[in-house]
Design an enzyme around this catalytic site. Sequence first.
Site, PDB file in Angstrom:
ATOM      1  CG  ASN A   1      -2.195   1.274   5.882  1.00  5.48           C
ATOM      2  OD1 ASN A   1      -1.090   1.790   5.737  1.00  5.48           O
ATOM      3  ND2 ASN A   1      -2.856   0.740   4.885  1.00  5.48           N
TER       4      ASN A   1
ATOM      5  CD  GLU B   1      -0.860   1.626  -2.465  1.00  2.00           C
ATOM      6  OE1 GLU B   1      -2.030   2.068  -2.588  1.00  2.00           O
ATOM      7  OE2 GLU B   1      -0.423   1.140  -1.430  1.00  2.00           O
TER       8      GLU B   1
ATOM      9  CB  CYS C   1      -4.350   1.078  -0.047  1.00  2.00           C
ATOM     10  SG  CYS C   1      -3.062  -0.158  -0.313  1.00  2.00           S
TER      11      CYS C   1
ATOM     12  CD  GLU D   1       7.791   1.251  -4.860  1.00  2.00           C
ATOM     13  OE1 GLU D   1       8.457   0.566  -4.063  1.00  2.00           O
ATOM     14  OE2 GLU D   1       7.458   2.434  -4.638  1.00  2.00           O
TER      15      GLU D   1
END
Length: 501
Positions: free
Chosen positions: A170, A269, A303, A482
């Site tokens: 993405n 993630e 996301c 992160e």
Amino acid sequence: MARSGEHMTMTAAFAEGIVHNFVGGRFVEPDTTSLFDNVDPATGHVAARVHEADAALVARAVQAARDALGGSWSRWTTNDRTALLRRAADRIEERFEEFVAAEVRDTGKPVTHARDVDVARAITNLRAFADIVGAAGQESFLTELPDGRRALNYAVRKPLGVVAVVVPWNLPLLLLTWKVAPALACGNAVVVKPSEETPSTAALLAEVLREVGLPDGVYNVVHGFGRDSAGEFLTGHPGIDGVTFTGSTATGAHVMRTVAARVRPVSFELGGKNAAVVFADADLGATLDGLTRSIFSNTGQVCLCTERVYVQRPIFDDVVNGLAARAEALALGDPLSETTTTGPLISQAHRDKVLAYFGLAEEAGARTVVGGGVPAMGPALDGGSWIEPTIWVGLDQRDRVMREEVFGPVAGLIPFDSEEEAIALANDTEYGLASSVWTSDLTRGHRVAQAMRVGMSWVNTWYLRDLRSPFGGMGLSGIGREGGEASLHFYTEPTNVCVQL
């Protein structure tokens, strides 16, 4: 076409219409002749062919990374490494339109998005982590014991080692540099597995890093798929010291099972089913602008995008009607047009998945306020993976489309009455990545944002990032963080040294 195993430049690789693997500082073909198609999502046409790395080539890449760790790279100072990241950022700026064109070709996203978000943020990632790592200190403690002894304790941070970097389709270059920049700044070597849908910018970055003087083997790229292909070969390789992964929750769970036997650290993630909470006192225009971005940006394929919107009842109709108007104003079209706002989904397979959720919404009794189907794009684009931006009302919190990640330009809107109800609705999910709160009462904004069980909670904005802040989610949205010092903690291992004084 170059012979099997022959080295080549990236320019030649693109001229041949082939994207190659990058191992040990060279673009190489695998020993097999396995090729797969790189499809332009806007047209459905094959844009390039990609060489799939077999298990042997993945093993070569891991070994090249291990060799690099034991070579000259281990003698580079922090200043040397951060200076290299800044040179890489400068070089991407010089080749900016090349990166934009590759990203548009792979993803079908509008050229304005590729320029302003993807490539621009990649440059920022490199420079930001050069600054963050360059300025980082090391913790130390003066220990004083009852018997009068004193000692100095200090931590020395060492590279984690060979890191498998697995990135999605993405935001390919943005997320690649988000991981590679701190990994390299901390002295690691990496083996990158980009999505099979978006291989090009990972290969272009390989060329840039070679141009600015990165030692051979520090950055490697292997192309392919997940299970029984490059992804599984890489994450399951015993020479990997850690895995950083962004992608679906299901794939993250599979990767975790793969590395569990070797007890390797992971940074995940994963997916999200993000909520926005809109209070009646919110600035309606600013809220609608923010929701339009958070629902429809990158065709909903982020996301962090919002798929659940909870609106206080007095302004529910205003928000529904305002969002519908903004959705209808989005311009779907040629990604290279400066006026296009919305591109296609990444693939026909992903469109089939999103369309299946359209059917589930209809079965659940939802009213489709806008969208709900496949648009007619004309002869040049009808073969692409296009879908209409879609808004639903009339759904129940328990319906699948309100609980499962769709990953498309969709949102379900549900009214609420009280603050407590809104918090309960927003937190009623197995995910926990992001949320947004819209209100003119900043005291309530702080209170509600802190009550969200998420890794990131915005107030009166969305996707406003400070790269020094921690990034990641809870629950099915991932493990670890992160960004800023959190990246340093993942990409390094501390050794504590205790010296009696």
